[in-house]
Design a protein around this motif. Structure first.
Motif, PDB file in Angstrom:
ATOM      1  N   GLN A   4       0.824  -1.208   0.000  1.00 63.96           N
ATOM      2  CA  GLN A   4       0.000   0.000   0.000  1.00 63.96           C
ATOM      3  C   GLN A   4       0.857   1.257   0.000  1.00 63.96           C
ATOM      4  O   GLN A   4       0.560   2.210  -0.712  1.00 63.96           O
ATOM      5  CB  GLN A   4      -0.928   0.009   1.216  1.00 63.96           C
ATOM      6  CG  GLN A   4      -2.019  -1.034   1.154  1.00 63.96           C
ATOM      7  CD  GLN A   4      -2.788  -1.123   2.448  1.00 63.96           C
ATOM      8  OE1 GLN A   4      -2.313  -0.725   3.501  1.00 63.96           O
ATOM      9  NE2 GLN A   4      -4.004  -1.666   2.368  1.00 63.96           N
ATOM     10  N   PHE A   8       1.098   4.047  -2.883  1.00 61.70           N
ATOM     11  CA  PHE A   8       0.914   5.466  -2.598  1.00 61.70           C
ATOM     12  C   PHE A   8       2.059   6.288  -3.177  1.00 61.70           C
ATOM     13  O   PHE A   8       1.829   7.308  -3.831  1.00 61.70           O
ATOM     14  CB  PHE A   8       0.828   5.704  -1.083  1.00 61.70           C
ATOM     15  CG  PHE A   8       1.019   7.145  -0.713  1.00 61.70           C
ATOM     16  CD1 PHE A   8       0.019   8.065  -0.925  1.00 61.70           C
ATOM     17  CD2 PHE A   8       2.230   7.578  -0.191  1.00 61.70           C
ATOM     18  CE1 PHE A   8       0.207   9.393  -0.608  1.00 61.70           C
ATOM     19  CE2 PHE A   8       2.430   8.901   0.128  1.00 61.70           C
ATOM     20  CZ  PHE A   8       1.410   9.815  -0.080  1.00 61.70           C
ATOM     21  N   ASP A  41       1.438   9.834   3.203  1.00 64.73           N
ATOM     22  CA  ASP A  41       0.602   8.659   3.019  1.00 64.73           C
ATOM     23  C   ASP A  41      -0.577   8.827   3.963  1.00 64.73           C
ATOM     24  O   ASP A  41      -0.520   8.458   5.134  1.00 64.73           O
ATOM     25  CB  ASP A  41       1.385   7.385   3.330  1.00 64.73           C
ATOM     26  CG  ASP A  41       0.564   6.121   3.098  1.00 64.73           C
ATOM     27  OD1 ASP A  41      -0.660   6.225   2.861  1.00 64.73           O
ATOM     28  OD2 ASP A  41       1.151   5.031   3.156  1.00 64.73           O
ATOM     29  N   ASP A  43      -3.446   7.350   4.079  1.00 64.45           N
ATOM     30  CA  ASP A  43      -4.028   6.097   4.561  1.00 64.45           C
ATOM     31  C   ASP A  43      -3.316   5.585   5.807  1.00 64.45           C
ATOM     32  O   ASP A  43      -3.940   5.040   6.705  1.00 64.45           O
ATOM     33  CB  ASP A  43      -3.974   5.017   3.477  1.00 64.45           C
ATOM     34  CG  ASP A  43      -4.899   5.317   2.313  1.00 64.45           C
ATOM     35  OD1 ASP A  43      -5.840   6.121   2.491  1.00 64.45           O
ATOM     36  OD2 ASP A  43      -4.670   4.752   1.230  1.00 64.45           O
ATOM     37  N   GLN A  44      -2.001   5.746   5.841  1.00 62.91           N
ATOM     38  CA  GLN A  44      -1.212   5.277   6.981  1.00 62.91           C
ATOM     39  C   GLN A  44      -0.985   6.378   8.013  1.00 62.91           C
ATOM     40  O   GLN A  44      -0.461   6.120   9.091  1.00 62.91           O
ATOM     41  CB  GLN A  44       0.146   4.743   6.503  1.00 62.91           C
ATOM     42  CG  GLN A  44       0.041   3.584   5.544  1.00 62.91           C
ATOM     43  CD  GLN A  44      -0.600   2.367   6.188  1.00 62.91           C
ATOM     44  OE1 GLN A  44      -0.288   2.008   7.319  1.00 62.91           O
ATOM     45  NE2 GLN A  44      -1.515   1.737   5.479  1.00 62.91           N
TER      46      GLN A  44
END
Length: 134
Positions: A4, A8, A41, A43-44
């Protein structure tokens, strides 16, 4: 998670390029970050920021030097709960990678390379990084 983050970074790099052949970007290729910019990032919840480049003693083009020199890139990695500052060197004889907050960050290069004719504005530096999730 590693995939992921690489995806990204690929999207981030591809989004900044104007190539007609965007789908052939290799996620294992380094990404470039400018001074005062970050790789984010969302999402993280992680950002890797290049704060500055200091101590640039690399041998300028057009000169003959006793050693190749070194430049130091100063970074910050930020998550929702923690921030770490760290330094990486352009000279392989010094620390040029680190592992922080579950990420491996390796400095590939610092640009531009010094010239004996033109000084480098501190805001013109950029760093090439490989960032992978551990």
């Amino acid at each position: 998670m590693k995939i992921q983050f690489l995806i990204f970074l690929s999207v981030l790099v591809i989004g900044c390029q104007t190539s007609d052949n965007e789908d052939q970007h290799d996620p294992n290729e380094p990404v470039v970050i400018n001074v005062d910019a970050c790789l984010d990032d969302a999402d993280q919840g992680v950002s890797v920021c290049l704060d500055s480049v200091t101590d640039d003693s690399r041998c300028p083009t057009g000169l003959v030097c006793i050693w190749e020199g070194d430049a130091v890139a100063n970074f910050t990695i930020k998550t929702k709960i923690k921030t770490n500052a760290f330094r990486l060197h352009s000279n392989n004889g010094f620390q040029n990678d680190t592992a922080l907050q579950g990420y491996r960050i390796k400095l590939v290069a610092i640009t531009p390379y010094p010239s004996n004719k033109n000084p480098i504005d501190p805001n013109d530096y950029s760093a090439e990084l490989l960032v992978t999730k551990e």
